[in-house]
Design an enzyme around this catalytic site. Sequence first.
Site, PDB file in Angstrom:
ATOM      1  NE  ARG A 224      -8.072  -3.024 -10.271  1.00  0.00           N
ATOM      2  CZ  ARG A 224      -8.937  -3.157  -9.246  1.00  0.00           C
ATOM      3  NH1 ARG A 224      -8.835  -4.190  -8.424  1.00  0.00           N
ATOM      4  NH2 ARG A 224      -9.895  -2.285  -9.063  1.00  0.00           N
ATOM      5  CG  HIS A 272     -11.843  -8.721  -9.232  1.00  0.00           C
ATOM      6  ND1 HIS A 272     -11.245  -7.835 -10.100  1.00  0.00           N
ATOM      7  CD2 HIS A 272     -12.062  -8.007  -8.108  1.00  0.00           C
ATOM      8  CE1 HIS A 272     -11.111  -6.651  -9.529  1.00  0.00           C
ATOM      9  NE2 HIS A 272     -11.615  -6.731  -8.302  1.00  0.00           N
TER      10      HIS A 272
HETATM   11  P1  NDP Z   1      -5.894   3.145  -0.764  1.00  0.00           P
HETATM   12  O1  NDP Z   1      -5.779   4.229  -1.765  1.00  0.00           O
HETATM   13  O2  NDP Z   1      -6.623   3.418   0.495  1.00  0.00           O
HETATM   14  O3  NDP Z   1      -4.442   2.623  -0.357  1.00  0.00           O
HETATM   15  C1  NDP Z   1      -3.419   2.446  -1.284  1.00  0.00           C
HETATM   16  C2  NDP Z   1      -2.135   2.131  -0.539  1.00  0.00           C
HETATM   17  O4  NDP Z   1      -1.111   1.835  -1.495  1.00  0.00           O
HETATM   18  C3  NDP Z   1      -1.647   3.319   0.287  1.00  0.00           C
HETATM   19  O5  NDP Z   1      -1.093   2.874   1.499  1.00  0.00           O
HETATM   20  C4  NDP Z   1      -0.555   3.927  -0.586  1.00  0.00           C
HETATM   21  O6  NDP Z   1       0.454   4.605   0.121  1.00  0.00           O
HETATM   22  C5  NDP Z   1       0.015   2.660  -1.212  1.00  0.00           C
HETATM   23  N1  NDP Z   1       0.736   2.993  -2.443  1.00  0.00           N
HETATM   24  C6  NDP Z   1       0.272   3.565  -3.580  1.00  0.00           C
HETATM   25  N2  NDP Z   1       1.252   3.733  -4.471  1.00  0.00           N
HETATM   26  C7  NDP Z   1       2.375   3.256  -3.878  1.00  0.00           C
HETATM   27  C8  NDP Z   1       3.723   3.155  -4.299  1.00  0.00           C
HETATM   28  N3  NDP Z   1       4.134   3.596  -5.497  1.00  0.00           N
HETATM   29  N4  NDP Z   1       4.606   2.612  -3.439  1.00  0.00           N
HETATM   30  C9  NDP Z   1       4.223   2.190  -2.208  1.00  0.00           C
HETATM   31  N5  NDP Z   1       2.958   2.254  -1.761  1.00  0.00           N
HETATM   32  C10 NDP Z   1       2.046   2.780  -2.587  1.00  0.00           C
HETATM   33  O7  NDP Z   1      -6.531   1.904  -1.537  1.00  0.00           O
HETATM   34  P2  NDP Z   1      -7.394   0.699  -0.940  1.00  0.00           P
HETATM   35  O8  NDP Z   1      -6.680   0.143   0.224  1.00  0.00           O
HETATM   36  O9  NDP Z   1      -8.796   1.118  -0.748  1.00  0.00           O
HETATM   37  O10 NDP Z   1      -7.367  -0.304  -2.183  1.00  0.00           O
HETATM   38  C11 NDP Z   1      -6.154  -0.798  -2.681  1.00  0.00           C
HETATM   39  C12 NDP Z   1      -6.359  -1.579  -3.964  1.00  0.00           C
HETATM   40  O11 NDP Z   1      -6.958  -2.844  -3.690  1.00  0.00           O
HETATM   41  C13 NDP Z   1      -7.307  -0.962  -4.987  1.00  0.00           C
HETATM   42  O12 NDP Z   1      -6.700   0.075  -5.710  1.00  0.00           O
HETATM   43  C14 NDP Z   1      -7.639  -2.145  -5.857  1.00  0.00           C
HETATM   44  O13 NDP Z   1      -6.679  -2.283  -6.894  1.00  0.00           O
HETATM   45  C15 NDP Z   1      -7.534  -3.345  -4.902  1.00  0.00           C
HETATM   46  N6  NDP Z   1      -8.842  -3.935  -4.605  1.00  0.00           N
HETATM   47  C16 NDP Z   1      -9.068  -5.235  -4.956  1.00  0.00           C
HETATM   48  C17 NDP Z   1     -10.259  -5.841  -4.667  1.00  0.00           C
HETATM   49  C18 NDP Z   1     -10.494  -7.270  -4.976  1.00  0.00           C
HETATM   50  O14 NDP Z   1     -11.619  -7.745  -4.848  1.00  0.00           O
HETATM   51  N7  NDP Z   1      -9.486  -8.017  -5.354  1.00  0.00           N
HETATM   52  C19 NDP Z   1     -11.344  -5.105  -4.004  1.00  0.00           C
HETATM   53  C20 NDP Z   1     -11.004  -3.761  -3.670  1.00  0.00           C
HETATM   54  C21 NDP Z   1      -9.796  -3.201  -3.971  1.00  0.00           C
HETATM   55  P3  NDP Z   1       0.129   5.969   0.929  1.00  0.00           P
HETATM   56  O15 NDP Z   1      -0.803   5.535   2.049  1.00  0.00           O
HETATM   57  O16 NDP Z   1       1.428   6.414   1.430  1.00  0.00           O
HETATM   58  O17 NDP Z   1      -0.544   6.887  -0.047  1.00  0.00           O
HETATM   59  C1  OXD Z   2     -11.957  -3.239  -6.713  1.00  0.00           C
HETATM   60  C2  OXD Z   2     -13.196  -3.394  -5.982  1.00  0.00           C
HETATM   61  O1  OXD Z   2     -11.439  -2.136  -6.803  1.00  0.00           O
HETATM   62  O2  OXD Z   2     -13.852  -4.450  -6.146  1.00  0.00           O
HETATM   63  O3  OXD Z   2     -11.448  -4.259  -7.198  1.00  0.00           O
HETATM   64  O4  OXD Z   2     -13.551  -2.516  -5.194  1.00  0.00           O
END
Ligand code: NDP
Ligand code: OXD
Length: 309
Positions: A224, A272
Site C-alpha cells: 500500500r 495499482h
Molecule cells: P496475507 O494476509 O495473506 O499476508 C500478509 C503477510 O504480511 C503475512 O505473512 C503476515 O505475517 C505479514 N505481516 C503482517 N503484519 C506484519 C508485521 N507487522 N510485521 C511483519 N509481517 C507482517 O495478505 P496477502 O498476501 O493476501 O496480501 C498482502 C497485501 O498485498 C494486501 O494486504 C494488499 O495491501 C496488497 N495487495 C496489493 C495488490 C496490488 O495490486 N498492488 C493486490 C493484492 C494485494 P504472518 O504470516 O506472520 O501473519
Molecule cells: C488489493 C487487491 O488488495 O487488488 O490491492 O486485491
Amino acid sequence: MALLFASPDDDPVAWSASLRRRLPDLEVRVFPDIGDPAEIDCALVWLPPPGLLAGLPNLRAIFSLGAGVDRLLEDPTLPPDVPLCRMVDSSLTASMAEFVLLHVLRYHRDLDVYEAQQRRAEWRLLLPKPAAATVVGLMGLGELGTASARLLVRHGFTVRGWSRTRKAIEGVRSFAGPAQLTAFLEGVSVLVCLLPLTSETRGILNTTLFARLPEGARLVNLGRGAHLVEEDLLAALDSGRLAHATLDVFAREPLPKEHPFWRHPKITVTPHAAAYCQPESAAELVVENVRRLRAGRPLLHLVDRARGY
Ligand code: NDP
Ligand code: OXD
C-alpha cells in the site's frame, strides 16, 4: 438471499454471471441499484462509497474483492460486528507472483540501468550475473508473498522473507518480527513489499529501513502507498542509497498528475495494476462463503479486525 455488488474497478456483469452460475437462487444487486437496503444480506465490495455498508440494516457479511482491507477498515461507519472476509484467489495470487517476477527480473538484468543509458545514448555492457547472485527480500509471506517467493526460488533467485511469524517455505530463508528486520534486510538487492497496511506497517519503508539495505538496492512496493514515506524515498534515490523504485500503490490513488513520482527518472509507476482476481475463479470463494453464511458455518478468510489483516 440478496448480495450487493459495489466496485468501481471490477466488472459487475461478469461477476453476476459467475455468481449466479454457481448459485442460481442468489439475487445479485449492483450498486447503485440497491432496491430496499433492508433486503441485502451480504456485500461484495472494492472501495465502496464510505457509509454505504452502514446503510444496510440486515447485513450479515462483507466480502472484500481485494486482498487488502485497509480502506474498508478506515471507514469509521463500517458496521463493527459484521464479519469481514478478504479475497484469496488463485488468479489474484498468480498475477501477483507474475508481477513480482517481472520486476525482479527487470532489476536482475539491469533494465533500469539500460533505460537510463538509452536516454543518454550510452552504450555500456553490464555482464549478466547468475540469478542466485540477486538476493530478493519479500516483506510479507502471506498468500501473495509465499507464492511470489516460490516462483522466485524456481527461477534460481536467492530468496528471503520477513513476516510476523516464522515460515517454513522450501528455499526461502525466513525472518520474523521486528527483532529480525535488520538481519533480513542485510544483503537484499531487491526489496519487495507485500505487507498489509496496519498500524504496525504504516510508514515502514523509511530512511531507517533504507539505511539497512546495501547501497544501490532496488525497491518494489506492491503493498500500500502508506507503507512508504515518500520524502524518504526521494532522498534515498537522490543519495544513491536506493538505485531505483517501482511503485504500484500510492497514498493517493489515482496518483495526482503533479506528483513528482510521475516524472522521476529512477521511479517506475504502475496504476495499482499488479494483481486482480478474475470472477471466473474468485466467485468460488464468495459462493462458498454465502453457503456457509446460510448454514451458519464459520466463514473463510475472516479478517482479524484488531490485527488489521
Ligand atoms: P496475507 O494476509 O495473506 O499476508 C500478509 C503477510 O504480511 C503475512 O505473512 C503476515 O505475517 C505479514 N505481516 C503482517 N503484519 C506484519 C508485521 N507487522 N510485521 C511483519 N509481517 C507482517 O495478505 P496477502 O498476501 O493476501 O496480501 C498482502 C497485501 O498485498 C494486501 O494486504 C494488499 O495491501 C496488497 N495487495 C496489493 C495488490 C496490488 O495490486 N498492488 C493486490 C493484492 C494485494 P504472518 O504470516 O506472520 O501473519
Ligand atoms: C488489493 C487487491 O488488495 O487488488 O490491492 O486485491
